[in-house]
Structure formats: structure tokens, C-alpha cells
Design an enzyme around this catalytic site. Structure first.
Site, PDB file in Angstrom:
ATOM      1  N   GLU A 127       0.816  -0.945  -0.379  1.00 28.74           N
ATOM      2  CA  GLU A 127       0.130   0.421  -0.077  1.00 28.74           C
ATOM      3  C   GLU A 127       0.628   1.292  -0.041  1.00 28.74           C
ATOM      4  O   GLU A 127       2.142   1.152   0.125  1.00 28.74           O
ATOM      5  CB  GLU A 127      -1.236   0.248   1.175  1.00 28.74           C
ATOM      6  CG  GLU A 127      -2.145  -1.396   1.029  1.00 28.74           C
ATOM      7  CD  GLU A 127      -2.891  -1.273   2.307  1.00 28.74           C
ATOM      8  OE1 GLU A 127      -2.470  -0.258   3.239  1.00 28.74           O
ATOM      9  OE2 GLU A 127      -3.711  -1.940   2.814  1.00 28.74           O
ATOM     10  N   ALA A 130       2.350   1.366   3.033  1.00 24.30           N
ATOM     11  CA  ALA A 130       2.740  -0.217   3.902  1.00 24.30           C
ATOM     12  C   ALA A 130       2.839  -1.017   2.988  1.00 24.30           C
ATOM     13  O   ALA A 130       2.954  -1.398   2.638  1.00 24.30           O
ATOM     14  CB  ALA A 130       1.512  -0.538   4.557  1.00 24.30           C
ATOM     15  N   GLY A 131       4.418  -0.648   2.461  1.00 28.86           N
ATOM     16  CA  GLY A 131       5.986  -0.924   1.377  1.00 28.86           C
ATOM     17  C   GLY A 131       6.801  -2.507   2.724  1.00 28.86           C
ATOM     18  O   GLY A 131       5.390  -3.693   2.831  1.00 28.86           O
ATOM     19  N   ILE A 157       0.785  -3.464  -8.096  1.00 23.86           N
ATOM     20  CA  ILE A 157       0.360  -5.077  -7.933  1.00 23.86           C
ATOM     21  C   ILE A 157       0.666  -5.053  -9.649  1.00 23.86           C
ATOM     22  O   ILE A 157      -0.024  -4.875 -10.700  1.00 23.86           O
ATOM     23  CB  ILE A 157      -1.141  -5.046  -7.927  1.00 23.86           C
ATOM     24  CG1 ILE A 157      -1.412  -3.981  -6.396  1.00 23.86           C
ATOM     25  CG2 ILE A 157      -1.797  -6.427  -8.256  1.00 23.86           C
ATOM     26  CD1 ILE A 157      -0.720  -4.816  -5.594  1.00 23.86           C
ATOM     27  N   GLY A 340      28.572   2.119 -27.069  1.00 24.34           N
ATOM     28  CA  GLY A 340      27.269   2.670 -27.581  1.00 24.34           C
ATOM     29  C   GLY A 340      26.600   2.004 -27.867  1.00 24.34           C
ATOM     30  O   GLY A 340      25.049   2.908 -27.355  1.00 24.34           O
ATOM     31  N   GLU A 363       8.748  -8.059  -4.101  1.00 27.44           N
ATOM     32  CA  GLU A 363       9.746  -9.022  -3.365  1.00 27.44           C
ATOM     33  C   GLU A 363      10.080  -8.780  -1.981  1.00 27.44           C
ATOM     34  O   GLU A 363      10.461 -10.213  -1.283  1.00 27.44           O
ATOM     35  CB  GLU A 363       9.969 -10.826  -3.853  1.00 27.44           C
ATOM     36  CG  GLU A 363       9.512 -11.079  -4.994  1.00 27.44           C
ATOM     37  CD  GLU A 363       8.198 -11.073  -5.208  1.00 27.44           C
ATOM     38  OE1 GLU A 363       7.597 -12.645  -4.207  1.00 27.44           O
ATOM     39  OE2 GLU A 363       7.111 -10.804  -5.800  1.00 27.44           O
ATOM     40  N   THR A 365      12.970  -5.558  -0.554  1.00 24.72           N
ATOM     41  CA  THR A 365      13.606  -4.736  -0.542  1.00 24.72           C
ATOM     42  C   THR A 365      15.201  -5.761  -0.506  1.00 24.72           C
ATOM     43  O   THR A 365      15.089  -6.843   0.172  1.00 24.72           O
ATOM     44  CB  THR A 365      14.524  -3.375  -0.415  1.00 24.72           C
ATOM     45  OG1 THR A 365      14.020  -3.448   1.070  1.00 24.72           O
ATOM     46  CG2 THR A 365      13.283  -2.359  -1.209  1.00 24.72           C
TER      47      THR A 365
END
Length: 562
Positions: A127, A130-131, A157, A340, A363, A365
Site C-alpha cells: 500500500e 505499507a511497503g 500490483i 555505444g 518481493e 527490497t
């Protein structure tokens, strides 16, 4: 300890590789460039039993092992990491918790079509506030009779609106943190369940990523997954397995980049010989191959541990951490070998370079992976006991735009709403009667009227321009209006990566209020909004607002201000 694949696992690798090279590789550039979700490809993956590799045949799966599934993710990601994560999110995140915690009835209803590839799954935990800290979940589920009523949202999501079945998490007992969260199975099409706009991502652009929105979503009581208030446990166990999928994705990206770089280095001739024979390049290739081999053993061993129902949480965290870290190193070296050309769109290593970064973020950090690993080694530190919130309130973070008045006008006729709105603005001593607009940038403007996706057609833009002219304001917009629909120039986009507004008066018209937009107006004086959805996030970040149809409200505002 066996370091070789079985014949069956090797056959799965060969088949998925052949499929990826034949069906995905020819269109990978277009999928990335145009941000296309490959529906036909995913349907074919279902027909080939790829979508349900690790699930029992009795529930529609292929009856294979977890390692076979990891190999499939690896091989898809070797060609296109976006397709790899479609499979990973479906299998590891959306489907596994139903297999592990679902009732027999839930498995028959939901698992069978998911494992057989007839439907796609998604997982909703993250959220805006809320990570990594899932205990700050704000989405709520209130039991009313034989239904739970869910309100809130989820962000970032994977599979988003292309999925059919979702496992999501909500607070059922406020005040208990992670001990008050429950898991639910929801379906696309349920009343009160909608989607936000798709994110315009840096990488994995063939996958769909969007926001899930819940407004008085009624979910049958029997769609509770597991027991009430045990959702956090379900989420964490699901993520342990999900990390194997992301580790396999990172491994596949690294393998694909390495192979491209190796091939190019043999063809590219400088100083009279292939650059692969230049020691600096040869040593890069040696390091790349070594890192990939080490990562592969870590990923495969975690998959085997899971298959054997042994503890694998630390090993999956290690695999995800190491594979994603070396993936970044390998793709960086691959681009360097290309020189390049590696910086030019159309060369796969350029896309792989962009795809790689997300593997260190989702999933959990890589900082969280290190926390998991260190806690496993040292033991978890003692936590302070959670004091139950006696007022029974759900976690509420401070709005991005700071503390606002949040006076939202819902009652009355459209004209009555407009009159009330103007009285409030008058009380703030803000003059929004016609005055000379700055005719400059949004950043320098004193007043701005911005339009969002609530506007149905480009031909209706003159209506909003007329209001801006009447107010004496610059015309702005949300990111999708400028970037995706191209209705206004990019310098009209207000948001975190667009224009920042810090003037006196801001009016958001038909703008939902996603984080990207709010970060662009956090320093505005008075924020106002017009939106037909009374639960639109923009109202939580506004001083004053009108709930109503912009096509009714805006003409009345113009008339009242003339």
C-alpha cells in the site's frame, strides 16, 4: 548433492527456451516499447502447462517440482523479464497461498482454473504507506453478517487488471499491527473492486502493474483465506517462495545479457581482433559467467529445499539478494561490452539493463533480505509488546499534502454545492474571480486548474480551459492526460516527475489523487477538488472538495464566477 538436472527438468528447460525464443523474442521490443501485456503468449503458456508447473494434477497443475517452475521463470526472463514476472506473480504469489491455506472448496473453485492456466492470479499486499512495513496496512475488512466489507487500496500490483483472482490483505482487528491482518480471495468483477491507471514503468514493461481499489467491496465470509488475523503469516510465507521466483527472474536476465554480450564480443573487431580476445573484455566475461553460476546454484538449492518442505526462508532470501545484485553487475558489464550500441533502444541489453533494477526492489527490497538473513543468523531481536489501540483505530499515515481541512461537499443540488464551495473559498480570502493569468510555467503560477482522467474526451478540454481562464489560472493535468493520452503538453503535467506547484490555489478536476500527483502539490496553499467518487484519494489531501459530475459542476462554477 546433485548438480545436474534430471532429464525431465532439462526437457522443461529446452521446451520453455524454445517457446520463448520462437514466440516472445521476435516481439520483445514491441512489448517493451508499447507497454503491451502479451495476452496470447500467456494463454499459450497455459496450454503448455507452464502456468501451473509445481501444482498437483488433481488441481489442474502439471505435477512438476518447484525447481522446474524456477527454471521456467529463468528461461522466460532470459528473453523477456516482463513475461517472467507474469509467471512468477501468478504462480508464487497469487496461486500458492490458495494451495497452501485454502479450504477444499476454495481449491476446487479457484486453484483449478489458476493451475490449469485458464485464469491468472495476482497478490495484493503493498500500500502507499505499507511497503516493507506491512504492519502499517490501512485497507480494512469489516465483518457484516455473512460478508466482509473491504475498503482501501493496493499499489504496484503485478498482473493487475489482467488477473482474474486475487489474494489480498486487510486489517480485520485494528490496533494489533501485523496480528490484526487477514487474507482474502477476491475476484475481478466484484462490485466495489476497480483498478487505477497502469504505471509507466522503467522496465519489465510487458507486465501490467496498477493499483487495486476497494470501495465497500463485499466479499463472502467463506472467501477468508486461512484464519482471521493470520494474514500476515500467510503473506510472509508466500513471499518466502516468491523470492525464489524473483531470484530466478534475475538469474534469467543475467544469463540473457551475458549471452548477448558474449556473442557480440566475438563479432566486434577492434585493434585487429575480436574484443573478446582483449584481456579487459575476456576478464569481464569470466566474472559474469562465474557470478551467474554461483547465483544459479543458490536459486536452485532454495527451490529444492522448498520442494522437500524444509526450511528455506533464509536460503530464498540469500538467493534473491545475490541473484539480483549480480544481475545488476552483469547487465552493466553487458552494456559496457556493447559500448555505444548498448545505450540504444532496440539492442536487448538496453532493455535488460532497465529490467534488472526491479529485482532488487520487489518481493522485499534487498535491504529487507539482509535483515531476514541477519535475523536468521543472530536471532530476531526482542520486540516491544504491541499496545492495543483502545480507540480501535486503523493505522493512518499523515497525508502527503500535510494536514488539510478536508471539507467535502456531498449534499445538495449541483448549484448548492457550487455556492457552498465558493463561500468556503471566499472565507480563505482567495480571489478566484477573473484576473490576468501568468501565462508562464505551472511552477511560477499562483493558481492552477488541473484535469485528470475524469474528462471523457479531448474535445471537452475547452470546458476546463474556460474555467482556468475564468479563475485566472494556468491549465495543468495529471500524468496520464499528458503522457498517455497526449491531450496536453508534458510541461502541463503536475506530479513528482512533472511540474511542482506551490502557489495559492489548486483545483484538481477529475483527478483520483495518486501518490505521483500529490507529490507535485504538497506545497500548495489551498487544494480543492471536484470528483464524482466521494472516496477518491484526492479528497483526503484537499482543503475543500465537491462530490459531483465535473460536467455539471464546472459549467456552474464558470457561470457563478463571471
Amino acid at each position: 548433492m546433485n548438480f545436474e538436472l534430471t532429464k525431465e527438468q532439462q526437457m522443461i528447460r529446452d521446451n520453455v527456451r524454445k517457446f520463448a525464443e520462437a514466440k516472445i523474442e521476435p516481439i520483445a521490443f514491441q512489448l517493451d516499447e508499447k507497454n503491451i501485456f502479451p495476452e496470447e503468449i500467456v494463454n499459450e503458456m497455459g496450454d503448455l502447462s507452464i502456468m501451473g508447473l509445481p501444482y498437483p494434477k488433481e488441481y489442474g497443475g502439471a505435477g512438476k517440482d518447484v525447481l522446474s517452475y524456477a527454471i521456467a521463470v529463468e528461461e522466460l526472463s532470459r528473453v523477456d523479464a516482463g513475461v517472467g514476472v507474469i509467471l512468477s506473480a501468478h504462480t508464487s504469489l497469487g496461486t500458492w497461498p490458495i494451495m497452501e491455506f485454502g479450504t477444499k472448496e476454495q481449491k476446487e473453485k479457484y486453484l483449478v482454473p489458476l493451475a490449469s492456466g485458464k485464469k491468472i492470479a495476482a497478490f495484493g499486499l503493498t500500500e502507499p504507506n505499507a511497503g516493507s512495513d506491512a504492519g502499517k496496512t490501512e485497507t480494512t475488512a469489516v465483518l457484516e453478517g455473512d460478508h466482509y466489507v473491504i475498503n482501501g487500496s493496493k499499489v504496484f500490483i503485478t498482473n493487475a487488471d489482467y488477473a482474474d483472482t486475487y489474494v489480498i490483505f486487510a486489517v480485520t482487528t485494528p490496533g494489533l499491527g501485523t496480528k490484526g491482518i487477514s487474507a482474502f480471495i477476491i475476484e475481478k468483477g466484484m462490485d466495489g473492486f476497480t483498478f487505477g491507471t497502469h504505471y509507466n514503468k522503467m522496465g519489465i514493461r510487458s507486465s501490467a502493474t496498477a493499483e487495486l481499489l476497494f470501495k465497500n467491496l463485499k466479499v463472502p465470509k467463506y472467501n477468508l483465506l486461512g484464519k482471521e488475523n493470520e494474514g500476515f503469516k500467510i503473506a510472509m510465507q508466500t513471499l518466502e517462495g516468491g523470492r525464489i521466483g524473483i531470484a530466478a527472474q534475475a538469474l534469467g536476465i543475467a544469463q540473457g545479457a551475458y549471452e548477448k554480450a558474449l556473442s557480440y564480443s566475438k563479432e566486434r573487431v577492434q585493434f585487429g581482433k575480436p574484443i573478446s580476445r582483449q584481456q579487459s573484455i575476456a576478464f569481464k566475461l569470466a566474472d559474469m559467467a562465474t557470478k551467474i553460476r554461483a547465483a544459479r546454484f543458490m536459486v536452485y538449492s532454495a527451490a529444492v529445499l522448498k520442494q522437500e518442505h524444509k526450511n528455506y526462508g533464509m536460503e530464498s532470501a540469500m538467493a534473491k539478494l545475490y541473484a539480483s545484485d549480480i544481475c545488476l553487475e552483469v547487465v552493466n558489464d553487458a552494456v559496457q561490452i556493447y559500448g555505444g550500441s548498448g545505450f540504444i533502444k532496440g539492442f536487448p541489453v538496453e532493455r535488460m539493463y532497465r529490467d534488472a533494477k526491479i529485482c532488487t526492489i520487489y518481493e522485499g527490497t534487498n535491504e529487507i533480505q539482509r535483515l531476514i538473513i541477519s535475523n536468521d543468523i543472530l536471532g530476531k531481536p526482542k520486540k516491544e509488546p504491541i499496545e492495543e489501540n483502545k480507540e480501535n483505530k486503523v493505522n493512518k499515515a499523515k497525508p502527503i499534502t500535510g494536514n488539510r481541512r478536508r471539507v467535502i461537499i456531498k449534499e445538495g443540488s449541483p448549484k448548492e454545492k457550487v455556492d457552498a464551495f465558493l463561500n468556503y473559498i471566499k472565507s480563505e480570502n482567495i480571489d478566484i474571480n477573473k484576473s490576468e493569468a501568468s501565462k508562464g510555467s505551472i511552477a511560477d503560477a499562483d493558481k492552477v486548474c488541473s484535469i485528470g482522467l475524469g474528462l471523457k474526451d479531448k474535445k471537452d478540454l475547452p470546458l476546463i480551459q474556460s474555467l482556468a481562464d475564468t479563475v485566472g489560472a494556468e491549465l495543468g493535468c495529471s500524468r496520464p492526460v499528458a503522457e498517455e493520452r497526449e491531450w496536453l503538453p508534458l510541461d502541463r503535467y503536475v506530479g513528482i516527475s512533472g511540474q511542482k506547484f506551490g502557489g495559492t490555489f489548486y483545483l484538481a478536476i477529475g483527478i483520483s489523487g495518486q501518490v505521483q500527483h500529490l507529490k507535485g502539490i504538497e506545497n500548495a496553499g489551498i487544494i480543492t477538488a471536484i470528483n464524482i467518487d466521494e472516496d477518491a484519494p484526492i479528497f483526503k489531501s484537499s482543503d475543500y472538495g465537491i462530490v459531483g459530475d465535473l460536467y455539471e459542476i464546472v459549467p456552474l462554477l464558470i457561470e457563478a464566477l463571471k
